[in-house]
Scaffold this motif. Structure first.
Motif, PDB file in Angstrom:
ATOM      1  N   ARG A 148      -6.189  20.479  -0.103  1.00 39.22           N
ATOM      2  CA  ARG A 148      -4.816  19.802  -0.403  1.00 39.22           C
ATOM      3  C   ARG A 148      -3.967  19.753   1.236  1.00 39.22           C
TER       4      ARG A 148
ATOM      5  N   LYS B 135       1.188  12.466   5.798  1.00 36.29           N
ATOM      6  CA  LYS B 135       0.952  11.804   6.896  1.00 36.29           C
ATOM      7  C   LYS B 135       2.146  11.798   7.816  1.00 36.29           C
TER       8      LYS B 135
ATOM      9  N   LYS C 260       2.110   4.730   0.775  1.00 35.34           N
ATOM     10  CA  LYS C 260       1.795   5.761   1.941  1.00 35.34           C
ATOM     11  C   LYS C 260       1.838   7.193   1.416  1.00 35.34           C
ATOM     12  N   ASP C 261       1.002   8.100   2.198  1.00 36.50           N
ATOM     13  CA  ASP C 261       0.772   9.339   1.803  1.00 36.50           C
ATOM     14  C   ASP C 261       2.096   9.871   2.474  1.00 36.50           C
TER      15      ASP C 261
ATOM     16  N   LYS D  80     -10.053  11.409   7.413  1.00 38.53           N
ATOM     17  CA  LYS D  80     -10.515  10.179   6.963  1.00 38.53           C
ATOM     18  C   LYS D  80     -11.189   9.993   5.394  1.00 38.53           C
ATOM     19  N   LYS D  81     -11.444   8.703   4.918  1.00 41.28           N
ATOM     20  CA  LYS D  81     -11.907   8.778   3.521  1.00 41.28           C
ATOM     21  C   LYS D  81     -13.396   9.005   3.663  1.00 41.28           C
ATOM     22  N   LYS D  82     -14.116   8.885   4.615  1.00 39.25           N
ATOM     23  CA  LYS D  82     -15.282   9.262   4.969  1.00 39.25           C
ATOM     24  C   LYS D  82     -15.618  10.796   4.981  1.00 39.25           C
ATOM     25  N   GLU D  83     -14.731  11.273   5.745  1.00 36.90           N
ATOM     26  CA  GLU D  83     -14.563  12.684   6.223  1.00 36.90           C
ATOM     27  C   GLU D  83     -14.277  13.617   4.919  1.00 36.90           C
ATOM     28  N   ARG D  84     -13.368  12.963   3.961  1.00 43.49           N
ATOM     29  CA  ARG D  84     -12.885  13.522   2.648  1.00 43.49           C
ATOM     30  C   ARG D  84     -14.318  13.808   1.770  1.00 43.49           C
ATOM     31  N   ARG D  85     -15.277  12.757   1.736  1.00 44.62           N
ATOM     32  CA  ARG D  85     -16.208  12.866   0.832  1.00 44.62           C
ATOM     33  C   ARG D  85     -17.191  13.595   1.522  1.00 44.62           C
TER      34      ARG D  85
ATOM     35  N   ARG E  71       0.906  -1.224  -0.030  1.00 41.06           N
ATOM     36  CA  ARG E  71       0.069  -0.028   0.008  1.00 41.06           C
ATOM     37  C   ARG E  71       0.732   1.074  -0.098  1.00 41.06           C
TER      38      ARG E  71
ATOM     39  N   THR F 284      -6.455  17.645   3.649  1.00 39.58           N
ATOM     40  CA  THR F 284      -6.766  16.448   3.381  1.00 39.58           C
ATOM     41  C   THR F 284      -6.065  15.168   3.790  1.00 39.58           C
TER      42      THR F 284
END
Length: 274
Positions: free
Chosen positions: A100, A9, A5-6, A107-112, A3, A103
């Motif tokens: 940006r 982060k 990594k960002d 979390k992924k849901k919070e980004r949506r 995976r 971000t």
């Protein structure tokens, strides 16, 4: 596959500060470029803002005008309006840079949720500004009609432009309140029942906001803002209710699937194997 990594982060504090500095630099650059464009747009924008004053002046025999009380007044106003137009025109760019930067912390849901908030908020803000714009001539006419007979209105250009911009911003921000309610519901801070139970308080706050946003005592102007605000408020409650039902239905289905997987019934001896 490993995976990816960002890198944002895993940044140190110094790295985050450097990233913030870069985002602020590019945002300031876009705003400055927009302000340069706003400098050349000042004349047509100022002409449009003067239209209600000119209409009143014609109706009243030319006793109303917009004036610059100081030698540098025109230059100061042009600078202020240019910066405002620069912020407005470059908003997609500096909002993107802000997005940006924050971000990686979401979390992924919070980004949506945040993307949905921006997509919904921008059109609603524009609608609020449009309603204020079409109401502005009525505001100006009503206020200037209070001038005593035989007197003249010598209006400061700076005060008048700031007055019109304040009206536009207040109307636009007022239309963002329902979107904020939906966002708070999606995050889990408030429920749809809280929204519907607070309808009396919502009517009171909508009346207060409408009274503050509309500079005239004309009740029609207040209702022009209050009615869509309340409609959007109950629409926000309905969206929150629909979302809660969908979440409850999905959780119920997931819970049922877990029970089916965790419990296996043997039909021969009736034993339950877990």
């Amino acid at each position: 596959m490993a995976r990816k990594k960002d890198p944002l982060k895993s940044m140190s504090l110094g790295g985050h500060l450097k990233e913030l500095r870069n985002r602020l630099f590019w945002s300031a650059l876009f705003i400055a470029a927009g302000a340069v464009g706003g400098w050349y747009l000042f004349d047509p924008v100022f002409a449009i803002l003067q239209e209600p004053i000119i209409a009143v002046a014609k109706a009243r025999g030319g006793d109303t005008s917009v004036n610059f009380p100081t030698v540098g007044g025109a230059f100061d106003l042009r600078i202020q309006v240019s910066i405002f137009l620069g912020l407005l025109v470059s908003s997609p760019f500096w909002i993107y840079n802000l997005w940006r930067f924050i971000t990686p912390a979401l979390k992924k849901k919070e980004r949506r949720y945040t993307v949905g908030f921006l997509v919904t908020a921008i059109p609603l803000f524009a609608v609020g500004c449009y309603i204020a714009w079409i109401s502005l001539p009525a505001f100006v006419t009503t206020l200037l009609s209070l001038t005593p007979e035989g007197s003249a209105n010598v209006i400061s250009a700076t005060e008048y432009v700031l007055f019109t911009l304040r009206i536009l911003l207040v109307f636009g921000i007022a239309f963002l309140i329902p979107v904020i309610l939906v966002l708070l519901n999606f995050i889990g801070i408030i429920s749809s029942s809280n929204i519907f139970k607070s309808w009396r308080m919502a009517i009171f706050l909508a009346a207060v906001i409408s009274a503050l946003a509309t500079p005239t005592a004309d009740p029609t102007s207040m209702f022009l803002l209050m009615v869509p605000l309340m409609a959007l408020y109950f629409l926000a409650g309905a969206v929150a209710k629909i979302r809660e039902r969908l979440v409850a239905k999905r959780r119920k289905a997931e819970f049922g699937d877990l029970l089916d997987l965790a419990t296996d019934v043997n039909p021969d001896d009736g034993a339950v194997v877990v």
